[in-house]
Design a protein around this motif. Structure first.
Motif, PDB file in Angstrom:
ATOM      1  N   THR A 167       3.765  10.915   2.416  1.00  0.00           N
ATOM      2  CA  THR A 167       3.529  11.169   3.837  1.00  0.00           C
ATOM      3  C   THR A 167       2.957   9.964   4.586  1.00  0.00           C
ATOM      4  O   THR A 167       3.089   9.877   5.810  1.00  0.00           O
ATOM      5  N   GLY A 168       2.305   9.066   3.872  1.00  0.00           N
ATOM      6  CA  GLY A 168       1.639   7.956   4.529  1.00  0.00           C
ATOM      7  C   GLY A 168       0.334   8.358   5.192  1.00  0.00           C
ATOM      8  O   GLY A 168      -0.323   7.549   5.848  1.00  0.00           O
ATOM      9  N   LYS A 169      -0.107   9.599   5.026  1.00  0.00           N
ATOM     10  CA  LYS A 169      -1.328  10.115   5.636  1.00  0.00           C
ATOM     11  C   LYS A 169      -2.460  10.123   4.601  1.00  0.00           C
ATOM     12  O   LYS A 169      -2.238  10.422   3.442  1.00  0.00           O
ATOM     13  N   TYR A 170      -3.658   9.833   5.062  1.00  0.00           N
ATOM     14  CA  TYR A 170      -4.763   9.753   4.109  1.00  0.00           C
ATOM     15  C   TYR A 170      -6.119  10.159   4.679  1.00  0.00           C
ATOM     16  O   TYR A 170      -7.061  10.406   3.932  1.00  0.00           O
ATOM     17  N   SER A 178      -7.087  13.308  -7.999  1.00  0.00           N
ATOM     18  CA  SER A 178      -6.746  11.925  -7.671  1.00  0.00           C
ATOM     19  C   SER A 178      -5.237  11.711  -7.726  1.00  0.00           C
ATOM     20  O   SER A 178      -4.652  11.047  -6.858  1.00  0.00           O
ATOM     21  N   LEU A 179      -4.589  12.271  -8.725  1.00  0.00           N
ATOM     22  CA  LEU A 179      -3.139  12.134  -8.863  1.00  0.00           C
ATOM     23  C   LEU A 179      -2.411  12.816  -7.712  1.00  0.00           C
ATOM     24  O   LEU A 179      -1.474  12.252  -7.129  1.00  0.00           O
ATOM     25  N   ILE A 180      -2.857  14.008  -7.361  1.00  0.00           N
ATOM     26  CA  ILE A 180      -2.215  14.736  -6.259  1.00  0.00           C
ATOM     27  C   ILE A 180      -2.396  13.991  -4.945  1.00  0.00           C
ATOM     28  O   ILE A 180      -1.449  13.839  -4.157  1.00  0.00           O
ATOM     29  N   ALA A 181      -3.615  13.508  -4.692  1.00  0.00           N
ATOM     30  CA  ALA A 181      -3.884  12.781  -3.449  1.00  0.00           C
ATOM     31  C   ALA A 181      -3.015  11.529  -3.348  1.00  0.00           C
ATOM     32  O   ALA A 181      -2.495  11.193  -2.280  1.00  0.00           O
ATOM     33  N   GLY A 182      -2.833  10.831  -4.461  1.00  0.00           N
ATOM     34  CA  GLY A 182      -1.993   9.639  -4.464  1.00  0.00           C
ATOM     35  C   GLY A 182      -0.543   9.959  -4.151  1.00  0.00           C
ATOM     36  O   GLY A 182       0.120   9.252  -3.377  1.00  0.00           O
ATOM     37  N   LEU A 242     -11.736  10.751  -3.403  1.00  0.00           N
ATOM     38  CA  LEU A 242     -12.287   9.497  -2.889  1.00  0.00           C
ATOM     39  C   LEU A 242     -11.917   8.278  -3.716  1.00  0.00           C
ATOM     40  O   LEU A 242     -11.913   7.156  -3.203  1.00  0.00           O
ATOM     41  N   MET A 243     -11.598   8.452  -4.975  1.00  0.00           N
ATOM     42  CA  MET A 243     -11.492   7.325  -5.905  1.00  0.00           C
ATOM     43  C   MET A 243     -10.471   6.280  -5.463  1.00  0.00           C
ATOM     44  O   MET A 243     -10.787   5.099  -5.333  1.00  0.00           O
ATOM     45  N   GLN A 244      -9.228   6.694  -5.247  1.00  0.00           N
ATOM     46  CA  GLN A 244      -8.169   5.743  -4.935  1.00  0.00           C
ATOM     47  C   GLN A 244      -8.092   5.424  -3.447  1.00  0.00           C
ATOM     48  O   GLN A 244      -7.741   4.314  -3.054  1.00  0.00           O
ATOM     49  N   ILE A 245      -8.440   6.401  -2.626  1.00  0.00           N
ATOM     50  CA  ILE A 245      -8.246   6.244  -1.188  1.00  0.00           C
ATOM     51  C   ILE A 245      -9.126   5.143  -0.611  1.00  0.00           C
ATOM     52  O   ILE A 245      -8.710   4.397   0.275  1.00  0.00           O
ATOM     53  N   THR A 246     -10.359   5.015  -1.112  1.00  0.00           N
ATOM     54  CA  THR A 246     -11.257   4.007  -0.540  1.00  0.00           C
ATOM     55  C   THR A 246     -10.688   2.598  -0.707  1.00  0.00           C
ATOM     56  O   THR A 246     -10.654   1.815   0.246  1.00  0.00           O
ATOM     57  N   MET A 247     -10.223   2.272  -1.902  1.00  0.00           N
ATOM     58  CA  MET A 247      -9.649   0.949  -2.131  1.00  0.00           C
ATOM     59  C   MET A 247      -8.334   0.774  -1.394  1.00  0.00           C
ATOM     60  O   MET A 247      -8.057  -0.288  -0.819  1.00  0.00           O
ATOM     61  N   LEU A 248      -7.507   1.804  -1.371  1.00  0.00           N
ATOM     62  CA  LEU A 248      -6.203   1.735  -0.704  1.00  0.00           C
ATOM     63  C   LEU A 248      -6.364   1.438   0.782  1.00  0.00           C
ATOM     64  O   LEU A 248      -5.717   0.541   1.327  1.00  0.00           O
ATOM     65  N   PRO A 284       0.802  -1.233   0.000  1.00  0.00           N
ATOM     66  CA  PRO A 284       0.000   0.000   0.000  1.00  0.00           C
ATOM     67  C   PRO A 284       0.829   1.274   0.000  1.00  0.00           C
ATOM     68  O   PRO A 284       0.512   2.217  -0.725  1.00  0.00           O
ATOM     69  N   ARG A 285       1.893   1.324   0.828  1.00  0.00           N
ATOM     70  CA  ARG A 285       2.685   2.559   0.919  1.00  0.00           C
ATOM     71  C   ARG A 285       3.384   2.876  -0.392  1.00  0.00           C
ATOM     72  O   ARG A 285       3.627   4.032  -0.721  1.00  0.00           O
ATOM     73  N   GLU A 286       3.716   1.818  -1.173  1.00  0.00           N
ATOM     74  CA  GLU A 286       4.411   2.012  -2.439  1.00  0.00           C
ATOM     75  C   GLU A 286       3.452   2.180  -3.615  1.00  0.00           C
ATOM     76  O   GLU A 286       3.882   2.512  -4.720  1.00  0.00           O
ATOM     77  N   ARG A 287       2.165   1.940  -3.361  1.00  0.00           N
ATOM     78  CA  ARG A 287       1.214   1.929  -4.471  1.00  0.00           C
ATOM     79  C   ARG A 287       1.048   3.289  -5.123  1.00  0.00           C
ATOM     80  O   ARG A 287       0.664   3.394  -6.283  1.00  0.00           O
ATOM     81  N   GLY A 288       1.330   4.341  -4.373  1.00  0.00           N
ATOM     82  CA  GLY A 288       1.217   5.678  -4.944  1.00  0.00           C
ATOM     83  C   GLY A 288       2.143   5.902  -6.123  1.00  0.00           C
ATOM     84  O   GLY A 288       1.885   6.750  -6.977  1.00  0.00           O
ATOM     85  N   LYS A 289       3.263   5.134  -6.164  1.00  0.00           N
ATOM     86  CA  LYS A 289       4.183   5.258  -7.299  1.00  0.00           C
ATOM     87  C   LYS A 289       3.499   4.917  -8.615  1.00  0.00           C
ATOM     88  O   LYS A 289       3.887   5.380  -9.674  1.00  0.00           O
ATOM     89  N   TYR A 290       2.495   4.045  -8.527  1.00  0.00           N
ATOM     90  CA  TYR A 290       1.814   3.602  -9.738  1.00  0.00           C
ATOM     91  C   TYR A 290       0.485   4.309  -9.939  1.00  0.00           C
ATOM     92  O   TYR A 290      -0.237   4.031 -10.888  1.00  0.00           O
ATOM     93  N   GLN A 291       0.159   5.246  -9.039  1.00  0.00           N
ATOM     94  CA  GLN A 291      -1.097   5.954  -9.207  1.00  0.00           C
ATOM     95  C   GLN A 291      -1.053   6.911 -10.379  1.00  0.00           C
ATOM     96  O   GLN A 291      -2.094   7.330 -10.877  1.00  0.00           O
ATOM     97  N   GLY A 292       0.158   7.258 -10.827  1.00  0.00           N
ATOM     98  CA  GLY A 292       0.243   8.048 -12.054  1.00  0.00           C
ATOM     99  C   GLY A 292      -0.331   7.275 -13.221  1.00  0.00           C
ATOM    100  O   GLY A 292      -1.065   7.810 -14.055  1.00  0.00           O
ATOM    101  N   LEU A 293       0.023   5.960 -13.294  1.00  0.00           N
ATOM    102  CA  LEU A 293      -0.550   5.113 -14.342  1.00  0.00           C
ATOM    103  C   LEU A 293      -2.057   5.003 -14.197  1.00  0.00           C
ATOM    104  O   LEU A 293      -2.811   5.125 -15.171  1.00  0.00           O
ATOM    105  N   MET A 294      -2.512   4.766 -12.974  1.00  0.00           N
ATOM    106  CA  MET A 294      -3.940   4.597 -12.744  1.00  0.00           C
ATOM    107  C   MET A 294      -4.698   5.883 -13.062  1.00  0.00           C
ATOM    108  O   MET A 294      -5.758   5.859 -13.684  1.00  0.00           O
TER     109      MET A 294
END
Length: 546
Positions: free
Chosen positions: A353-356, A343-347, A400-406, A155-165
């Motif tokens: 930061t690890g904060k959500y 969504s990209l900025i939030a990811g 809300l889009m990515q954070i709920t699943m994350l 999960p903590r590393e998933r933001g690296k791929y949120q650009g793709l998503m």
């Protein structure tokens, strides 16, 4: 000295190698490139799933004009989302039990078969039935993508791929309405379904070639078919109540009462069966985690709002603002662009930061504000004004889009990744199904009431068209009456959406900030007994299975 230096260098090299092995998600090299290739294949599949409803939503007025059946408008979407909801937990559980790749590929094939049949539909009844087949396949697409990503990336590393998503979502949400409108205007609405075929073929080829997951030991337990059947029956009955109640049948009619009773009994029976099943479709223990339950609720509410907006905004733009199918797709850009950017900025912020926790709160506030603003639109609202309102709603959805699943995936053990992904997707899909059904029923009822009150009901019924070209042929008084009726219908639909958004806000406030799992030392959160359930080393090892 030379020997001592070599020994020191050897130890340092060994420590570096160990560190690299412990941090595969962050270390550059073949594994990282391999993960990126897999992610590209998964994103193409996600694009396939996301494009469909966006394209069809834009083409819907023309479809109704060709096939008729205005009263069944919401069912074209409801049949799809209902079938998706019913099949999602089954796809997720089958992936957990028998391996994700084969199950994932099967869902893609079924989706493509449904697409071909939908494009060949000759009346509204056939289209609804074929959309249900398509929805069965779609149930495995999103949950498959999310579960595989959950397996491969902590999960903590998933933001690296949120650009793709985020990029895929941008292509789907910006390109979907545009492609749907262009296809509808120039090729005909049937190609809004046929367009899935080339994209699906690419997805099949890439997933087959590049996705390599470890062999999964086949479980001896049987699939919980009884639980799946009860869940499907309960969902179907409840959605029928929301769809037919107050429109085709009175709320206190025998049909509605019987359906409500069937739904309640089925869902209660489902809960009982899940406590006894060896391999439950949805293990109830995952709901003991507060964050998972709250994120499921937020996902339900955001799905309720999102699909309603995608369905009714093009109707308003074409019927009231005089936009063509292509232009109505382009006019959705403010909502879609703001959604993608936020969504990209939030990811990125979540990764660094690890904060959500703040994001679901801000997103819910903006969602409520945007829906309230959209409910104020009338026949005099300009396209610029409606665009600003849509941008506010889009920003809320982006948070809300990515954070709920994350957060949901971070709240369960790795062995429950599939069912957690499917349960979260299920609630979002259920929300969209309920949203389209309830908002559609209220919209249709208000339009019919306003037209009857203004004496234009008969003329509009004969036209049975919602597109701008057909409305232009109506007498001025009838056209103006219809435009007022559509404005009134969208008002009540979006007010209901705003009320639902308040529930999402209340749920978001109670989310607890539990640290995200990631590469590195084991992370624990002891507050209220809620700990990150799987250590980072296990997650890191999972990323090496590509």
């Amino acid at each position: 000295m030379s020997d001592l230096k070599k020994a020191a260098d050897g130890k340092a090299g060994g420590r570096a190698a160990d560190k690299a092995a412990d941090e595969p998600a962050t270390a550059p090299g073949p594994r990282q490139r391999s993960v990126r290739v897999v992610m590209l294949a998964l994103m193409i599949t996600m694009l396939l799933a996301m494009l469909d409803n966006l394209i069809v939503g834009t083409a819907m007025p023309t479809i109704v004009g060709d096939l008729g059946g205005l009263e069944h408008l919401s069912w074209v979407v409801t049949a799809y989302t209902l079938a998706t909801a019913a099949s999602t937990p089954i796809w997720g559980k089958l992936g957990d039990m028998y391996g994700r790749k084969a199950i994932f590929l099967t869902s893609i094939v079924l989706f493509l078969i449904g697409s071909v049949l939908s494009g060949m539909a000759q009346d509204m009844g056939q289209l609804i039935g074929f959309r249900a087949i398509q929805g069965l396949g779609a149930g495995g697409l999103m949950v498959g993508v999310m579960a595989i990503i959950g397996d491969l990336v902590p999960p903590r590393e998933r933001g690296k791929y949120q650009g793709l998503m985020a990029g895929v979502m941008a292509i789907a949400m910006i390109g979907g309405p545009l492609v749907g409108g262009t296809i509808t205007d120039h090729l005909g609405w049937r190609w809004s379904f046929y367009i899935n075929l080339p994209l699906g073929a690419v997805a099949l080829a890439m997933v087959t070639a590049v996705l390599h997951l470890p062999n999964k030991e086949r479980t001896k337990a049987k699939v919980d078919y009884l639980g799946a059947g009860l869940l499907t029956l309960g969902i179907t009955a409840i959605v029928l109540v929301t769809t037919w109640g107050g429109s085709e049948y009175a709320w206190d009619s025998a049909v509605i009462m019987e359906l409500a009773a069937i739904g309640v009994v089925s869902l209660v029976g489902f809960l009982f069966v899940e406590t006894k099943a060896a391999e439950p479709i949805i293990p109830l223990h995952i709901f003991r985690n507060r964050n998972f339950t709250l994120m499921s609720l937020v996902g339900f509410m955001s799905g309720f709002v999102m699909f309603g907006a995608v369905l009714f905004l093009p109707l308003f733009q074409q019927s009231v603002q005089g936009a063509s199918a292509t232009n109505s797709g382009l006019l959705l850009l403010p909502m879609l662009l703001s959604m993608m950017i936020v969504s990209l900025i939030a990811g990125r912020v979540t990764t660094s930061t690890g904060k959500y926790k703040i994001f679901p709160i801000i997103g819910s506030v903006l969602m409520v504000a945007g829906l309230f603003l959209l409910s104020q639109m009338d026949t005099d609202t300009t396209r610029f004004t409606s665009g600003v309102y849509m941008a506010v709603l889009g920003a809320g959805m982006g948070f809300l889009m990515q954070i709920t699943m994350l957060v949901a995936q971070n709240s369960v053990e790795l062995k429950d990744m599939g069912v957690a992904s499917s349960a979260t997707t299920l609630f979002r899909t259920l929300g969209s199904s309920f949203g389209v059904a309830i908002m559609g029923a209220l919209f249709t009822g208000r339009v019919q009431d306003e037209m009857a009150a203004r004496g234009g009901g008969a003329a509009t019924a004969k036209s049975a068209q919602l597109d701008a070209a057909s409305l232009a042929k109506l007498p001025d008084p009838v056209r103006e009456a219809y435009q007022f009726a559509v404005s009134s219908g969208t008002h009540i639909a979006f007010m209901v959406g705003a009320s639902v958004g308040v529930i999402a806000l209340l749920a978001a406030v109670f989310v607890k900030e539990v640290p995200l799992r990631g590469a590195g030392p084991e992370v624990k959160a002891e507050a209220d007994g809620e700990a990150a359930p799987v250590d980072a080393v296990v997650d890191a090892k999972q990323s090496q299975t590509v």
